[in-house]
Write an enzyme that holds these catalytic residues in place. Structure first.
Site, short mmCIF file in Angstrom:
data_model
loop_
_atom_site.label_atom_id
_atom_site.label_comp_id
_atom_site.label_asym_id
_atom_site.label_seq_id
_atom_site.Cartn_x
_atom_site.Cartn_y
_atom_site.Cartn_z
N ASP A 145 0.91 -1.22 -0.28
CA ASP A 145 0.00 -0.27 0.12
C ASP A 145 0.84 1.14 0.01
OD1 ASP A 145 -2.41 1.66 0.70
OD2 ASP A 145 -3.34 -0.05 1.18
N HIS A 218 -3.99 6.07 3.30
CA HIS A 218 -4.47 4.98 2.87
C HIS A 218 -4.05 3.62 3.51
CE1 HIS A 218 -5.77 1.82 -0.37
NE2 HIS A 218 -6.77 2.89 -0.62
N SER A 548 -11.05 -1.02 -1.09
CA SER A 548 -9.79 -0.80 -0.34
C SER A 548 -10.07 -1.12 1.33
CB SER A 548 -9.17 0.39 -0.67
OG SER A 548 -8.58 0.78 -1.56
#
Ligand SMILES: *[C@@H]1O[C@H](CO)[C@@H](O)[C@H](O)[C@H]1NC(C)=O
Ligand SMILES: *[C@@H]1O[C@H](CO)[C@@H](O)[C@H](O)[C@H]1NC(C)=O
Ligand SMILES: *[C@@H]1O[C@H](CO)[C@@H](O)[C@H](O)[C@H]1NC(C)=O
Ligand SMILES: *[C@@H]1O[C@H](CO)[C@@H](O)[C@H](O)[C@H]1NC(C)=O
Ligand SMILES: *[C@@H]1O[C@H](CO)[C@@H](O)[C@H](O)[C@H]1NC(C)=O
Ligand SMILES: *[C@@H]1O[C@H](CO)[C@@H](O)[C@H](O)[C@H]1NC(C)=O
Length: 775
Positions: A145, A218, A548
């Site tokens: 990520d 994220h 996600s």
């Protein structure tokens, strides 16, 4: 994030294109040939000439034979045999003709698929059912990520035992990150930027750290969702207040940073997968996707195959391209593909209009409240000279027309939070962001920079009618606290990518859904909750949405199952998660799809919504070995080169053997029935048989059980029968097979029909979805 990536990409393409037209008008072809691109070169290691004692020297010499200057970006040993390098198209072609070269594939850019979850999933009540304290603390979840923010409280390692002896990874240092940032929770951190920098130039260190540090948020969100520690008193501005915790609170996290400001490049992703396999992670979580290439050209699918062989479960996001059909990413059958559903939690914020009507919306706004009086209201399309003025794009609102007013903007193109920033910059007092047909009634809450709420399409249309009909429209927004117990829930999120599977229609995808709307988890200290440059707020936790977010839920749950059943294969773990997933609410109604407001189908939710407590004890599993996957590739009629590319071995399909995808031991059924043509006119019943094998993992004294089948179908014209109808197991790990016959007496009314096959011994229910398509 994903959208920004796309826009930037098209900008680069455009600039290069213009340069050619303007400057190199005459020599367009010659210049194009000189441009170097990154290629991933797959080698057949077994064909290394005896004169080389080391495969890297052989790779190097193959490369030098076509380009003296080409630099080796990465050498791969686990995920594939081969390397990444920069070549002109001509050099790539010459390399293709060298001995030992299997494929020379251009690099692909991927993008990210951008405290209540555990109790919604029933994990809190049954915490003691999971032997967490010991077992899952040996499980390592690798997350590819944007890196990690190690200071997040979710990485607190208080009470955690020594790092598992199996761990071979490292905590790499770089900008603002040292090995001291790792601990017994965050046990590893690496970063992969060689491919990114080769294409886009050096990382801009004013924007992001060249290290495992997460400057985006994220990666911290996904990794803490999978395996974050319990943090009491978590919230975003008081919203979703409670304990924040990952799914596997005792598992370890290893972060592999592969995504940077302008995207995630496949040479870097492959290098991270290569390392993660060597490092001995147990679960891999990838909340990213790119393209829909066939498996032998898809770096994630190829790397995931090697991981699967090492017993690593690979969980990937399905994509945010729903509700269109055929919109999935990450469809290889050795990957667990996760779609998104909602939680039973909402963040209501009502828009009250001057005509007395009141429309419900959602918001995570916190700050100076609106004045108690009604405010003037304007439609953005009436306060802009731009063609898409209704979208509130940067610089499109005319300040004199929005000052002190609440502005109605429409959803689409630019991020919702940016619309709020645009209204604020133009002097607006607040915003209502309305869905259009593309999003229907799906509401996603955001931590807007000004008082704002999001409403569905129907409300948006009614609000517009009011603005256009009242000469002096007014409005205000009332923010309410977090609301729990929303029904129905879960519903399939409109954005969640949908089947059928565009690569292998015979494999049903997504596999299942998990929570992916308004999820709270850890965040970076580098940017605010909106991720916008003008957002100077800093938060420990953020609430965001996407597949996600659903993917790491399943990754963490897979870690719990791995801890409880260390001997289970990735296929067995996925089977347990799928066959125990639920497809109906407690009242017996089918799970809804928010995009249609109707019942969802297996193309939307796969096997259903994950139910971890049942998954712990599924009774029976559909297991798969590497051999089964190789036979699957044979059934696809893959050439030996294509099989080598996926599986790094020279596997010859036996020409005398009949390989069938219908007998591939997947926990779901995607059935294709054909109209048979007899003598030029259609006729004859269409009949297809699928065979499956169940393994008894019931355990317990006696370990046996008698399972009976039950079948349901939506189609009166398709008959489903199972033989035998009863399976009796007498010992642990015993295997029993059955055959399903799908037959159509006439063409069904709809091109798609659905059904379900369930085996039950009274204690366990082992369910499989059926999707039938008619061609
Ligand atoms: C490193 O961290 C410090 C403090 O958080 C910050 O001020 C600085 O901008 C960071 N540097 C880089 C290159 O990210
Ligand atoms: C708007 O309606 C909702 C539910 O219909 C209600 O809970 C809320 O109090 C109302 N708000 C106002 C300001 O009337
Ligand atoms: C506002 O925009 C709507 C939709 O484009 C249009 O129908 C209407 O005439 C506009 N109103 C004014 C006052 O310009
Ligand atoms: C918008 O258009 C109107 C009428 O054509 C013009 O008077 C005004 O200056 C324009 N405003 C902006 C900000 O472009
Ligand atoms: C593979 O080839 C066989 C024989 O030509 C054919 O029947 C089958 O449909 C092919 N399978 C796929 C997946 O293309
Ligand atoms: C696989 O082995 C066969 C027979 O030895 C050979 O002809 C073929 O080239 C090999 N394929 C690859 C990809 O190595």
């Amino acid at each position: 994030m994903a959208k920004i990536t796309l826009l930037r990409l098209s900008l680069i393409v455009l600039v290069i294109g213009l340069t050619f037209v303007a400057v190199c008008h005459v020599s367009v072809v010659a210049s194009a040939v000189q441009i170097k691109k990154t290629y991933i070169v797959h080698m057949v290691k077994s064909q290394m000439p005896a004169s080389f004692d080391d495969h890297t020297r052989w790779y190097d010499s193959s490369l030098k034979s076509v380009s003296e200057s080409a630099e080796m970006l990465y050498t791969y040993n686990n995920a594939i045999h081969g390397f990444a390098t920069r070549l002109t198209a001509q050099e790539a072609n010459s390399l293709r003709n060298q001995p030992g070269i299997l494929y020379v594939l251009p690099e692909v850019k991927y993008e990210l698929h951008t405290t209540r979850t555990p109790s919604f999933l029933g994990l809190e009540q049954s915490a003691n059912m999971f032997p967490e304290s010991d077992a899952s603390s040996d499980v390592i979840v690798g997350v590819l990520d944007t890196g990690v923010w190690p200071e997040s409280k979710s990485f607190d390692d208080t009470g955690m035992g020594p790092i598992p002896a199996s761990w071979k990874g490292a905590c790499e240092s770089g900008t603002n990150f040292t090995s001291k940032n790792c601990n017994r929770k965050l046990i590893g951190a690496r970063y992969f930027a060689v491919g990114y920098e080769a294409t886009l130039g050096p990382i801009d260190e004013s924007k992001e750290s060249k290290s495992p540090r997460d400057d985006d948020g994220h990666g911290t969100h996904t990794s803490t969702t999978a395996a974050g520690a319990v943090v009491a008193g978590a919230s975003l501005f008081g919203y979703a207040a409670g304990s924040a915790r990952g799914m596997a609170t005792r598992a370890r996290v290893a972060a592999y940073k592969v995504c940077w400001v302008d995207g995630c490049f496949s040479s870097d992703i492959l290098a991270a997968l290569d390392k993660a396999i060597e490092d001995n992670v147990n679960v891999l979580s990838l909340s990213l996707g790119g393209g829909m290439s066939d498996y032998y050209r898809d770096s994630v699918a190829i790397g995931a195959f090697s991981a699967m062989e090492k017993g690593i479960l690979v969980s990937c996001s399905a994509g945010n391209a729903g509700p269109s059909s055929y919109s999935l990413n990450n469809m290889a059958p050795w990957i667990t593909t996760v779609g998104a559903g909602t939680l039973d939690r909402d963040f209501p914020a009502f828009a009250s209009l001057g005509n007395g009507k009141n429309f419900s919306g959602v918001s995570l706004f916190k700050g100076e409240p609106l004045p108690s009086k009604m405010l003037p209201f304007v439609y953005a399309g009436n306060a802009s000279n731009a063609t898409n003025g209704n979208l509130c794009m940067t610089g499109t609102l005319i300040p004199e027309m929005v000052k002190g007013k609440i502005v109605l903007c429409e959803r689409g193109i630019n991020p919702r939070v940016q619309k709020g920033a645009v209204v604020k910059a133009a002097g607006g007092a607040g915003m209502i962001v309305a869905n259009t047909a593309a999003n229907g009634e799906e509401l996603v809450a955001d931590a807007h920079l000004l008082p704002a709420t999001a409403v569905g399409q129907k409300s948006g249309d009614a609000i517009k009618d009011y603005i256009f009909s009242d000469p002096n429209p007014t409005v205000t927004i009332h923010f309410e606290a977090t609301k729990l117990g929303i029904e129905p829930s879960p519903v399939v999120a409109a954005f969640s990518s949908r089947g059928p599977n565009s690569i292998t229609t015979e494999i049903l995808k997504p596999d299942l859904i998990a929570p992916g709307v308004n999820i709270i988890a850890g965040w970076t200290g580098r940017v605010g909750p909106t991720g916008l440059a003008e957002d100077d707020r800093r938060v420990d936790f953020n609430i965001i949405s996407g597949t996600s977010m659903s993917c790491p839920h399943v990754s963490g749950l897979a870690a719990l199952l791995k801890g409880a059943h260390p001997d289970w294969s990735p296929a067995a773990i996925r089977s347990a998660l799928m066959t125990t997933a639920y497809t109906v609410y407690k009242n017996g109604q089918k799970l809804q799809d928010i995009a249609t407001g109707k019942a969802s189908t297996p193309y939307d939710h796969g096997a259903g919504h994950v139910d971890p407590v049942s998954a712990l004890n599924p009774g029976l599993v559909y297991d798969l070995t590497t051999e089964d996957y190789l036979n699957f590739l044979c059934a696809l009629n893959y050439t030996s080169s294509q099989i080598y590319s996926v599986a790094r071995r020279n596997y010859s399909c036996d020409p005398s053997k009949k390989y069938s995808i219908n007998d591939f031991n997947y926990p779901s059924f995607a059935v294709t029935l054909e109209t048979q043509v007899i003598g030029g006119s259609s006729g004859g019943p269409s009949l297809v048989k699928h065979t499956r094998t169940l393994t008894n993992v019931g355990g317990g004294p006696g370990a046996g059980g008698t399972y009976k089948v039950s079948i349901s179908t939506t189609s009166p014209s398709v008959k489903i029968s199972v033989e035998p109808e009863t399976l009796t197991f007498t010992e642990a790990n015993e295997k029993k097979s059955y055959t399903v016959t799908f037959s159509a007496s006439s063409m069904p009314a709809n091109t798609n029909e659905f059904g379900r096959i369930e085996w039950s011994d009274g204690k366990h229910v082992v369910g499989s979805p059926v999707a039938i398509s008619w061609i």
